[in-house]
Design a protein around this motif. Structure first.
Motif, PDB file in Angstrom:
ATOM      1  N   ALA A 119      -1.073  -7.642 -15.338  1.00 40.05           N
ATOM      2  CA  ALA A 119      -1.912  -6.534 -15.344  1.00 40.05           C
ATOM      3  C   ALA A 119      -1.943  -5.674 -13.856  1.00 40.05           C
ATOM      4  CB  ALA A 119      -3.266  -7.029 -15.829  1.00 40.05           C
ATOM      5  N   VAL A 120      -0.665  -5.715 -13.204  1.00 42.91           N
ATOM      6  CA  VAL A 120      -0.504  -5.250 -11.849  1.00 42.91           C
ATOM      7  C   VAL A 120       0.341  -4.175 -11.772  1.00 42.91           C
ATOM      8  CG1 VAL A 120      -1.410  -7.228 -10.649  1.00 42.91           C
ATOM      9  CG2 VAL A 120       1.159  -6.932 -11.183  1.00 42.91           C
ATOM     10  N   ARG A 121       0.445  -3.456 -10.715  1.00 38.30           N
ATOM     11  CA  ARG A 121       1.340  -2.151 -10.580  1.00 38.30           C
ATOM     12  C   ARG A 121       2.109  -2.520  -9.482  1.00 38.30           C
ATOM     13  NH1 ARG A 121      -1.805   3.171 -10.716  1.00 38.30           N
ATOM     14  NH2 ARG A 121       0.216   4.218 -11.370  1.00 38.30           N
ATOM     15  N   ARG A 122       3.638  -2.345  -9.467  1.00 38.38           N
ATOM     16  CA  ARG A 122       4.267  -2.693  -8.423  1.00 38.38           C
ATOM     17  C   ARG A 122       4.469  -1.656  -7.371  1.00 38.38           C
ATOM     18  NH1 ARG A 122       8.249  -6.556  -9.423  1.00 38.38           N
ATOM     19  NH2 ARG A 122       9.908  -5.226  -8.424  1.00 38.38           N
ATOM     20  N   ALA A 123       3.880  -1.577  -6.244  1.00 38.42           N
ATOM     21  CA  ALA A 123       3.597  -0.680  -5.376  1.00 38.42           C
ATOM     22  C   ALA A 123       4.754  -0.482  -4.101  1.00 38.42           C
ATOM     23  CB  ALA A 123       2.346  -0.819  -4.435  1.00 38.42           C
ATOM     24  N   LEU A 124       5.135   0.607  -3.569  1.00 38.85           N
ATOM     25  CA  LEU A 124       5.963   0.786  -2.464  1.00 38.85           C
ATOM     26  C   LEU A 124       5.087   1.469  -1.248  1.00 38.85           C
ATOM     27  CD1 LEU A 124       9.046   0.766  -1.268  1.00 38.85           C
ATOM     28  CD2 LEU A 124       8.927   3.318  -1.845  1.00 38.85           C
ATOM     29  N   VAL A 125       4.723   0.827  -0.078  1.00 39.31           N
ATOM     30  CA  VAL A 125       3.919   1.318   0.844  1.00 39.31           C
ATOM     31  C   VAL A 125       4.696   2.129   1.867  1.00 39.31           C
ATOM     32  CG1 VAL A 125       2.425   0.846   2.760  1.00 39.31           C
ATOM     33  CG2 VAL A 125       2.639  -0.490   0.689  1.00 39.31           C
ATOM     34  N   VAL A 126       4.377   3.398   1.995  1.00 45.90           N
ATOM     35  CA  VAL A 126       5.139   4.346   3.046  1.00 45.90           C
ATOM     36  C   VAL A 126       4.309   4.663   4.193  1.00 45.90           C
ATOM     37  CG1 VAL A 126       6.603   6.539   3.007  1.00 45.90           C
ATOM     38  CG2 VAL A 126       6.540   5.108   1.048  1.00 45.90           C
ATOM     39  N   ASP A 133       1.743  -2.135   8.067  1.00 46.84           N
ATOM     40  CA  ASP A 133       1.121  -3.460   8.164  1.00 46.84           C
ATOM     41  C   ASP A 133      -0.130  -3.915   7.690  1.00 46.84           C
ATOM     42  OD1 ASP A 133       3.529  -4.663   9.342  1.00 46.84           O
ATOM     43  OD2 ASP A 133       3.033  -4.167  11.268  1.00 46.84           O
ATOM     44  N   HIS A 134      -1.194  -2.879   7.878  1.00 46.52           N
ATOM     45  CA  HIS A 134      -2.537  -2.881   7.669  1.00 46.52           C
ATOM     46  C   HIS A 134      -2.667  -3.022   6.197  1.00 46.52           C
ATOM     47  CE1 HIS A 134      -6.898  -2.313   7.692  1.00 46.52           C
ATOM     48  NE2 HIS A 134      -6.570  -1.189   7.225  1.00 46.52           N
ATOM     49  N   VAL A 135      -2.222  -2.124   5.541  1.00 44.07           N
ATOM     50  CA  VAL A 135      -2.238  -2.033   3.939  1.00 44.07           C
ATOM     51  C   VAL A 135      -1.678  -3.482   3.208  1.00 44.07           C
ATOM     52  CG1 VAL A 135      -1.637  -0.613   1.933  1.00 44.07           C
ATOM     53  CG2 VAL A 135      -2.073   0.775   4.062  1.00 44.07           C
ATOM     54  N   VAL A 136      -0.462  -3.436   3.536  1.00 42.10           N
ATOM     55  CA  VAL A 136      -0.089  -4.712   3.213  1.00 42.10           C
ATOM     56  C   VAL A 136      -0.635  -6.007   3.370  1.00 42.10           C
ATOM     57  CG1 VAL A 136       1.940  -6.310   3.184  1.00 42.10           C
ATOM     58  CG2 VAL A 136       2.373  -3.966   3.314  1.00 42.10           C
ATOM     59  N   GLY A 137      -1.409  -6.039   4.510  1.00 40.96           N
ATOM     60  CA  GLY A 137      -2.240  -7.114   4.682  1.00 40.96           C
ATOM     61  C   GLY A 137      -3.522  -7.131   3.793  1.00 40.96           C
ATOM     62  N   ARG A 138      -4.143  -6.007   3.708  1.00 37.95           N
ATOM     63  CA  ARG A 138      -5.286  -5.861   2.872  1.00 37.95           C
ATOM     64  C   ARG A 138      -5.143  -6.124   1.526  1.00 37.95           C
ATOM     65  NH1 ARG A 138     -10.529  -4.977   5.285  1.00 37.95           N
ATOM     66  NH2 ARG A 138     -10.998  -4.063   3.118  1.00 37.95           N
ATOM     67  N   VAL A 153       8.539   1.296   3.224  1.00 39.82           N
ATOM     68  CA  VAL A 153       9.268   2.461   3.729  1.00 39.82           C
ATOM     69  C   VAL A 153       8.604   3.090   5.106  1.00 39.82           C
ATOM     70  CG1 VAL A 153      10.554   4.861   3.589  1.00 39.82           C
ATOM     71  CG2 VAL A 153      10.113   3.171   1.531  1.00 39.82           C
ATOM     72  N   PRO A 154       9.063   2.260   6.268  1.00 34.81           N
ATOM     73  CA  PRO A 154       8.230   2.571   7.491  1.00 34.81           C
ATOM     74  C   PRO A 154       8.961   3.739   8.026  1.00 34.81           C
ATOM     75  CG  PRO A 154       9.615   0.781   8.115  1.00 34.81           C
ATOM     76  CD  PRO A 154       9.814   1.044   6.387  1.00 34.81           C
ATOM     77  N   VAL A 155       8.084   4.677   8.993  1.00 34.88           N
ATOM     78  CA  VAL A 155       8.876   5.627   9.369  1.00 34.88           C
ATOM     79  C   VAL A 155       9.067   5.386  11.012  1.00 34.88           C
ATOM     80  CG1 VAL A 155       7.933   7.956  10.540  1.00 34.88           C
ATOM     81  CG2 VAL A 155       6.856   7.347   8.540  1.00 34.88           C
ATOM     82  N   GLY A 156      10.377   5.540  11.179  1.00 29.44           N
ATOM     83  CA  GLY A 156      10.882   5.107  12.608  1.00 29.44           C
ATOM     84  C   GLY A 156      11.568   3.944  12.497  1.00 29.44           C
ATOM     85  N   LEU A 157      11.741   3.309  13.842  1.00 30.25           N
ATOM     86  CA  LEU A 157      12.906   2.034  13.540  1.00 30.25           C
ATOM     87  C   LEU A 157      12.044   0.872  13.954  1.00 30.25           C
ATOM     88  CD1 LEU A 157      15.959   3.378  15.391  1.00 30.25           C
ATOM     89  CD2 LEU A 157      15.576   3.291  12.818  1.00 30.25           C
ATOM     90  N   GLN A 158      10.854   1.137  14.446  1.00 24.69           N
ATOM     91  CA  GLN A 158       9.929  -0.118  14.807  1.00 24.69           C
ATOM     92  C   GLN A 158       9.858  -1.186  13.513  1.00 24.69           C
ATOM     93  OE1 GLN A 158       6.058   1.008  16.165  1.00 24.69           O
ATOM     94  NE2 GLN A 158       5.213  -1.239  16.027  1.00 24.69           N
ATOM     95  N   SER A 159       9.889  -2.301  13.807  1.00 23.32           N
ATOM     96  CA  SER A 159       9.946  -3.569  12.841  1.00 23.32           C
ATOM     97  C   SER A 159       8.515  -3.684  12.211  1.00 23.32           C
ATOM     98  CB  SER A 159      10.404  -4.818  13.565  1.00 23.32           C
ATOM     99  OG  SER A 159       9.714  -5.174  14.433  1.00 23.32           O
ATOM    100  N   LEU A 160       8.615  -4.247  11.188  1.00 31.38           N
ATOM    101  CA  LEU A 160       7.212  -4.554  10.705  1.00 31.38           C
ATOM    102  C   LEU A 160       6.714  -5.948  10.889  1.00 31.38           C
ATOM    103  CD1 LEU A 160       7.602  -3.065   7.100  1.00 31.38           C
ATOM    104  CD2 LEU A 160       6.538  -1.983   9.033  1.00 31.38           C
ATOM    105  N   GLN A 161       5.557  -6.410  11.015  1.00 32.43           N
ATOM    106  CA  GLN A 161       5.116  -7.509  11.094  1.00 32.43           C
ATOM    107  C   GLN A 161       4.413  -8.453  10.119  1.00 32.43           C
ATOM    108  OE1 GLN A 161       4.914  -8.638  14.535  1.00 32.43           O
ATOM    109  NE2 GLN A 161       5.860  -6.841  15.064  1.00 32.43           N
ATOM    110  N   CYS A 162       4.290  -7.414   8.857  1.00 30.30           N
ATOM    111  CA  CYS A 162       3.872  -8.147   7.643  1.00 30.30           C
ATOM    112  C   CYS A 162       4.897  -9.042   6.894  1.00 30.30           C
ATOM    113  CB  CYS A 162       3.300  -7.130   6.601  1.00 30.30           C
ATOM    114  SG  CYS A 162       4.628  -6.100   6.303  1.00 30.30           S
ATOM    115  N   GLY A 163       6.287  -8.806   7.075  1.00 28.23           N
ATOM    116  CA  GLY A 163       7.356  -9.438   6.651  1.00 28.23           C
ATOM    117  C   GLY A 163       7.601  -9.058   5.239  1.00 28.23           C
TER     118      GLY A 163
END
Length: 458
Positions: A119-126, A133-138, A153-163
């Motif tokens: 009963a969940v929805r598959r989400a893509l965070v932009v 990182d904040h949204v995924v962590g929460r 889908v991050p903006v720019g080339l900076q790496s994500l910390q959330c994995g």
């Protein structure tokens, strides 16, 4: 829907038959159809809102509308051959009670499904990497919501910390509007997402967001915007517009429909009724406490209430008579198994055998009904802290004292002593900021299950 249909249709048909009216079955079907139509038009059955728009007040508002429509129909027909207004109103009452009872049960069932990734929805965070990182962590920290993140889908080339897997990237400059839309559409297709969650930021501007919205909606996909508000209940947020800007107005907690007054009245009446009904049980427990260990029947302790005002809290004694004197010794020996200001031990040597049973069933807390009747406590609220705990509170933690403490609350129904201090504070702060009568009803419904479960009761 079945509960709503039967809850209105069967009592209404029975009332019509008892009143000697013709075609009671048709009347019952008409009433049930009107009730479910009202509920459906107000999206009470919508999949994305099932278990969320469950509130008792929502059911009451729907029921008042149904009663108004019925009164209008009786007036237009001059009540010829129709039921008496009082009889019709009484026949509608079971439907309201059933809807108000089943709705929180539906939410509990839905939460269980979500904990099992159903009963969940598959989400893509932009959005900006830090915002992603904040949204995924929460979202990953809790299961009482409809989203499971499948990509970012991050903006720019900076790496994500959330994995989280990077399904695509948006250029930092954002000059090519078509490139933004194409990147998000490809990422949605590759990840199999049902919805895109966009967190606006410095480089994820309103114009870029507008282009992404057009692209997603043009492809028949859904989009939701995460505005940055945290721990604010949906009922307190009202969207509006100003000069083309979308504005979210956040209402103060529980200021509508006289809810503070209603909560106080329910507390006093509930405590008085509880003391009257449970008087025989009080006598049995008092004799048991007195007969199984030396010492007084009741344990009186100073706690901090509304705005830090001290009061004397009553409980059935569950520890040896000199428990308070031995607490300091246990604290110095490092026996405290809680990471915050509270002192908790799974196998506290001060607890008597009968006391362990009383704590397991939460029977030791019943005398707090006296505190509720006096106005020191509420039936529902944060745990009442000790003065030495409050002395070490941070300004944020002091917010817990903005409402009256309760006999039960989110802390008790969510794990009690098994929760960390940060989790306890987060639950209490959410309650302080978002409490309502409907929230109290849900917590009271979950309390029985928590008592039977006994998890964290020590």
């Amino acid at each position: 829907m079945l509960t709503d249909t039967c809850g209105i249709g069967i009592p209404l048909a029975a009332a019509l038959a008892a009143d000697g009216r013709e075609v009671p079955l048709a009347g019952g079907l008409a009433g049930a159809g009107a009730w479910t139509a009202i509920r459906a038009l107000r999206r009470r059955y919508a999949a994305q809102r099932l278990g969320e728009s469950w509130g008792v007040l929502a059911a009451l508002r729907d029921w008042v509308l149904l009663a108004g429509l019925l009164a209008l129909a009786l007036t237009l027909s001059d009540a010829q051959g129709g039921p008496r207004p009082t009889l019709a109103l009484a026949a509608l009452t079971p439907g309201l009670l059933l809807s108000a009872t089943v709705a929180p049960m539906t939410r509990l069932h839905l939460n269980r499904q979500r904990r099992e990734a159903r009963a969940v929805r598959r989400a893509l965070v932009v959005g900006e990497p830090a915002a992603v990182d904040h949204v995924v962590g929460r979202l990953a920290a809790r299961t009482d919501h409809a989203y499971v993140v499948v990509g970012a889908v991050p903006v720019g080339l900076q790496s994500l910390q959330c994995g989280m897997p990077v399904a695509g990237r948006l250029p930092a400059a954002g000059a090519d509007r078509g490139r933004d839309a194409d990147a998000v559409l490809r990422a949605v297709a590759d990840s199999g997402a049902d919805v895109a969650l966009v967190a606006p930021g410095l480089r994820m501007t309103g114009e870029r967001l507008r282009q992404v919205i057009w692209a997603l909606h043009g492809a028949g996909l859904q989009l939701a915007v995460v505005p940055g508000l945290t721990e604010v209940a949906e009922a307190r947020v009202r969207p509006t517009t100003a000069a083309g800007l979308t504005v979210l107005q956040v209402a103060p907690p529980a200021q509508q429909f006289g809810q503070p007054w209603l909560k106080s009245l329910a507390d006093r009446l509930g405590a008085a009724l509880g003391l009257l009904v449970l008087a025989p049980l009080f006598g049995v427990l008092a004799l048991a406490v007195r007969g199984t260990s030396p010492g007084p029947v009741f344990h009186r302790q100073t706690r901090c209430g509304l705005r830090g005002t001290p009061f004397t809290m009553w409980k059935f004694r569950t520890m040896v008579a000199d428990a308070e004197a031995r607490r300091a010794e246990l604290a110095r020996s490092g026996a405290n198994q809680h990471d915050g200001h509270m002192f908790k031990m799974r196998r506290d040597p001060r607890v008597t055998p009968l006391g362990a049973v009383l704590r397991r069933l939460s029977l030791d807390e019943l005398p707090q009904l006296l505190n509720v009747l006096r106005g020191d406590m509420s039936l529902i609220g944060p745990r009442p802290p000790l003065p030495d705990e409050v002395a070490h509170y941070s300004p944020t933690e002091l917010r817990r004292l903005a409402v009256r403490p309760g006999m039960t609350g989110l802390w008790q129904v969510s794990g009690r002593s098994d929760l960390s201090w940060d989790e306890t504070v987060a639950l209490d702060l959410w309650y302080v900021d978002n409490w309502s009568v409907a929230t109290d009803v849900e917590i009271m419904t979950r309390t029985l299950r928590a008592v039977v479960d006994g998890r964290g009761a020590y």
